[in-house]
Design a protein around this motif. Structure first.
Motif, PDB file in Angstrom:
ATOM      1  N   GLU A  26       0.811  -1.210   0.000  1.00  0.00           N
ATOM      2  CA  GLU A  26       0.000   0.000   0.000  1.00  0.00           C
ATOM      3  C   GLU A  26       0.848   1.267   0.000  1.00  0.00           C
ATOM      4  N   ASN A  27       2.057   1.185   0.566  1.00  0.00           N
ATOM      5  CA  ASN A  27       2.888   2.384   0.732  1.00  0.00           C
ATOM      6  C   ASN A  27       4.229   2.253   0.014  1.00  0.00           C
ATOM      7  N   PHE A  28       4.267   1.474  -1.054  1.00  0.00           N
ATOM      8  CA  PHE A  28       5.537   1.183  -1.712  1.00  0.00           C
ATOM      9  C   PHE A  28       6.204   2.443  -2.250  1.00  0.00           C
ATOM     10  N   LYS A  29       5.457   3.277  -2.963  1.00  0.00           N
ATOM     11  CA  LYS A  29       6.047   4.470  -3.573  1.00  0.00           C
ATOM     12  C   LYS A  29       6.586   5.455  -2.536  1.00  0.00           C
ATOM     13  N   PRO A  30       5.814   5.821  -1.498  1.00  0.00           N
ATOM     14  CA  PRO A  30       6.393   6.739  -0.500  1.00  0.00           C
ATOM     15  C   PRO A  30       7.550   6.121   0.273  1.00  0.00           C
ATOM     16  N   LEU A  31       7.490   4.819   0.555  1.00  0.00           N
ATOM     17  CA  LEU A  31       8.607   4.164   1.244  1.00  0.00           C
ATOM     18  C   LEU A  31       9.863   4.189   0.379  1.00  0.00           C
ATOM     19  N   LEU A  32       9.693   3.916  -0.909  1.00  0.00           N
ATOM     20  CA  LEU A  32      10.836   3.965  -1.830  1.00  0.00           C
ATOM     21  C   LEU A  32      11.387   5.380  -1.926  1.00  0.00           C
ATOM     22  N   LYS A  33      10.499   6.363  -1.976  1.00  0.00           N
ATOM     23  CA  LYS A  33      10.908   7.763  -2.047  1.00  0.00           C
ATOM     24  C   LYS A  33      11.721   8.163  -0.822  1.00  0.00           C
ATOM     25  N   TYR A  34      11.215   7.868   0.370  1.00  0.00           N
ATOM     26  CA  TYR A  34      11.907   8.268   1.591  1.00  0.00           C
ATOM     27  C   TYR A  34      13.169   7.436   1.823  1.00  0.00           C
ATOM     28  N   ASN A 101      16.226   1.981   9.585  1.00  0.00           N
ATOM     29  CA  ASN A 101      15.320   1.728  10.705  1.00  0.00           C
ATOM     30  C   ASN A 101      14.584   2.998  11.121  1.00  0.00           C
ATOM     31  N   VAL A 102      15.317   4.101  11.265  1.00  0.00           N
ATOM     32  CA  VAL A 102      14.699   5.346  11.698  1.00  0.00           C
ATOM     33  C   VAL A 102      13.688   5.827  10.653  1.00  0.00           C
ATOM     34  N   THR A 103      14.038   5.726   9.376  1.00  0.00           N
ATOM     35  CA  THR A 103      13.131   6.170   8.317  1.00  0.00           C
ATOM     36  C   THR A 103      11.821   5.388   8.340  1.00  0.00           C
ATOM     37  N   VAL A 104      11.916   4.065   8.409  1.00  0.00           N
ATOM     38  CA  VAL A 104      10.709   3.231   8.366  1.00  0.00           C
ATOM     39  C   VAL A 104       9.864   3.421   9.621  1.00  0.00           C
ATOM     40  N   PHE A 105      10.497   3.422  10.804  1.00  0.00           N
ATOM     41  CA  PHE A 105       9.725   3.541  12.034  1.00  0.00           C
ATOM     42  C   PHE A 105       9.120   4.940  12.189  1.00  0.00           C
ATOM     43  N   CYS A 106       9.817   5.979  11.729  1.00  0.00           N
ATOM     44  CA  CYS A 106       9.228   7.320  11.732  1.00  0.00           C
ATOM     45  C   CYS A 106       8.034   7.376  10.780  1.00  0.00           C
ATOM     46  N   PHE A 107       8.164   6.733   9.630  1.00  0.00           N
ATOM     47  CA  PHE A 107       7.064   6.684   8.665  1.00  0.00           C
ATOM     48  C   PHE A 107       5.851   5.991   9.284  1.00  0.00           C
ATOM     49  N   MET A 108       6.065   4.842   9.924  1.00  0.00           N
ATOM     50  CA  MET A 108       4.956   4.091  10.505  1.00  0.00           C
ATOM     51  C   MET A 108       4.333   4.852  11.677  1.00  0.00           C
ATOM     52  N   THR A 109       5.149   5.524  12.475  1.00  0.00           N
ATOM     53  CA  THR A 109       4.633   6.298  13.607  1.00  0.00           C
ATOM     54  C   THR A 109       3.779   7.454  13.130  1.00  0.00           C
ATOM     55  N   LEU A 110       4.263   8.212  12.155  1.00  0.00           N
ATOM     56  CA  LEU A 110       3.489   9.327  11.612  1.00  0.00           C
ATOM     57  C   LEU A 110       2.240   8.835  10.896  1.00  0.00           C
ATOM     58  N   TYR A 111       2.361   7.722  10.207  1.00  0.00           N
ATOM     59  CA  TYR A 111       1.222   7.113   9.515  1.00  0.00           C
ATOM     60  C   TYR A 111       0.102   6.816  10.505  1.00  0.00           C
ATOM     61  N   ARG A 112       0.449   6.280  11.655  1.00  0.00           N
ATOM     62  CA  ARG A 112      -0.559   5.979  12.665  1.00  0.00           C
ATOM     63  C   ARG A 112      -1.094   7.251  13.316  1.00  0.00           C
ATOM     64  N   GLN A 113      -0.218   8.192  13.625  1.00  0.00           N
ATOM     65  CA  GLN A 113      -0.653   9.432  14.252  1.00  0.00           C
ATOM     66  C   GLN A 113      -1.598  10.231  13.358  1.00  0.00           C
ATOM     67  N   LYS A 114      -1.371  10.151  12.044  1.00  0.00           N
ATOM     68  CA  LYS A 114      -2.206  10.873  11.088  1.00  0.00           C
ATOM     69  C   LYS A 114      -3.398  10.041  10.633  1.00  0.00           C
ATOM     70  N   GLN A 115      -3.754   9.035  11.436  1.00  0.00           N
ATOM     71  CA  GLN A 115      -4.923   8.191  11.177  1.00  0.00           C
ATOM     72  C   GLN A 115      -4.841   7.513   9.810  1.00  0.00           C
ATOM     73  N   ASN A 116      -3.722   6.812   9.614  1.00  0.00           N
ATOM     74  CA  ASN A 116      -3.500   5.967   8.440  1.00  0.00           C
ATOM     75  C   ASN A 116      -3.417   6.761   7.135  1.00  0.00           C
ATOM     76  N   THR A 117      -2.820   7.941   7.217  1.00  0.00           N
ATOM     77  CA  THR A 117      -2.534   8.718   6.014  1.00  0.00           C
ATOM     78  C   THR A 117      -1.036   8.970   5.926  1.00  0.00           C
ATOM     79  N   LEU A 118      -0.571   9.306   4.731  1.00  0.00           N
ATOM     80  CA  LEU A 118       0.861   9.404   4.485  1.00  0.00           C
ATOM     81  C   LEU A 118       1.452  10.669   5.103  1.00  0.00           C
ATOM     82  N   PRO A 119       2.637  10.558   5.712  1.00  0.00           N
ATOM     83  CA  PRO A 119       3.328  11.748   6.226  1.00  0.00           C
ATOM     84  C   PRO A 119       3.994  12.512   5.096  1.00  0.00           C
ATOM     85  N   THR A 120       4.221  13.797   5.331  1.00  0.00           N
ATOM     86  CA  THR A 120       4.911  14.625   4.348  1.00  0.00           C
ATOM     87  C   THR A 120       6.425  14.519   4.544  1.00  0.00           C
TER      88      THR A 120
END
Length: 300
Positions: A26-34, A101-120
């Motif tokens: 579901e998040n392949f493109k933003p994960l690849l980007k970051y 590790n920091v990139t992925v876990f920050c992404f997942m944390t923000l993703y959850r905080q923003k109610q399952n939406t992508l972080p900027t």
């Protein structure tokens, strides 16, 4: 369109594995980007250091057959230079691993905080620059403890590996200290060690197969590079082949994100099972939601 995957929910063994792949899909493109934005610099440095090591190794091999260029003092300096290059490469690999590790876990944390939406990108950078050095220091300490554990007949190291894997997501998701995260990791994994260890073994096997497939071209080129050094006109092709091989290996490092995401899914699942934080947040939102329809204000 189906809703984005919910991270904070209890899962069994099979659901953790399937949701790991679902989250990446579901998040392949933003994960690849970051990945390239925040890990790309370390990839470049580690790849450059490996290319230099390979060049030095081939030069050392070639000079060993040249009686005019090879002597004891020269050999010592070349070996010492190669050891120094390996140490530099190891440092960049650690920095690269922590960045992933920091990139992925920050992404997942923000993703959850923003109610399952992508972080900027700005939100990601704010989190990463705040946590990177903290996570780097804690990971170095965990590496030392793991090495000590593996020295004692491997069993302590194997036991501690899935527990220590949870320290980083706890520190980032809960914005807490290393000491608290260290103790919390033992509490979370209590009564769930075998299932957690099984998840990591399965993901490791999948990751191993993927890396094996991706590394086939690198192995073929590497073998060809060694063969070329046995021929008379090898220098013209050895450097390009070394560069291509190293770049292929560096790009394949992206697939290590599979294990990092699995650790994150395990953390959120165990936290929900033990503490029910996601359920409590949803209950608390019932009294705060506006009765009128419309988009909710963005949260930062």
């Amino acid at each position: 369109m189906s809703p984005n995957m919910e991270l904070a929910k209890p899962r069994d063994f099979g659901e953790i594995i399937s949701d790991t792949f679902t989250f990446i899909k579901e998040n392949f493109k933003p994960l690849l980007k970051y990945f390239f934005i925040f890990c790309g610099l370390f990839l470049i440095f580690s790849a450059a250091s490996m290319i230099l090591i390979e060049i030095k190794a081939f030069n050392f091999y070639d000079s060993s057959y040249d009686p005019n260029a090879f002597d004891d003092s020269n050999a010592f300096s070349r070996v010492f230079s190669m050891i120094g290059g390996l140490l530099v490469y190891a440092v960049f690999m650690v920095l690269q691993y922590v960045a992933l590790n920091v990139t992925v876990f920050c992404f997942m944390t923000l993703y959850r905080q923003k109610q399952n939406t992508l972080p900027t990108t700005e939100e990601m950078w704010g989190y990463i620059k705040y946590y990177y050095l903290k996570i780097l220091g804690s990971n170095i300490l965990l590496y030392i403890l793991l090495i000590i554990g593996f020295m004692f007949c491997l069993v302590p190291g194997i036991y501690l590996s899935p527990i220590f894997a949870l320290v980083t997501p706890i520190m980032i998701a809960e914005n807490t200290s290393f000491g608290y995260a260290f103790n919390q990791s033992f509490k979370l994994i209590k009564d769930n060690w075998w299932s957690t260890f099984g998840v990591f073994v399965v993901i490791y096997i999948v990751l191993y197969v993927i890396n094996l497939i991706v590394s086939v071209p690198s192995m073929i080129l590497g073998a060809g590079n060694v063969f070329l050094h046995l021929t008379k006109n090898s220098q013209a092709l050895s450097l390009p082949i070394s560069i291509i091989t190293t770049l292929l290996q560096s790009v394949s490092y992206f697939f290590h994100m599979l294990m990092v995401v699995a650790v994150g899914v395990v953390y959120f699942s165990l936290t929900e099972m033990k503490e029910g934080t996601g359920l409590m947040e949803r209950i608390n939102q019932f009294g705060t939601n506006e009765p009128t329809p419309g988009p909710e204000p963005e949260e930062y």
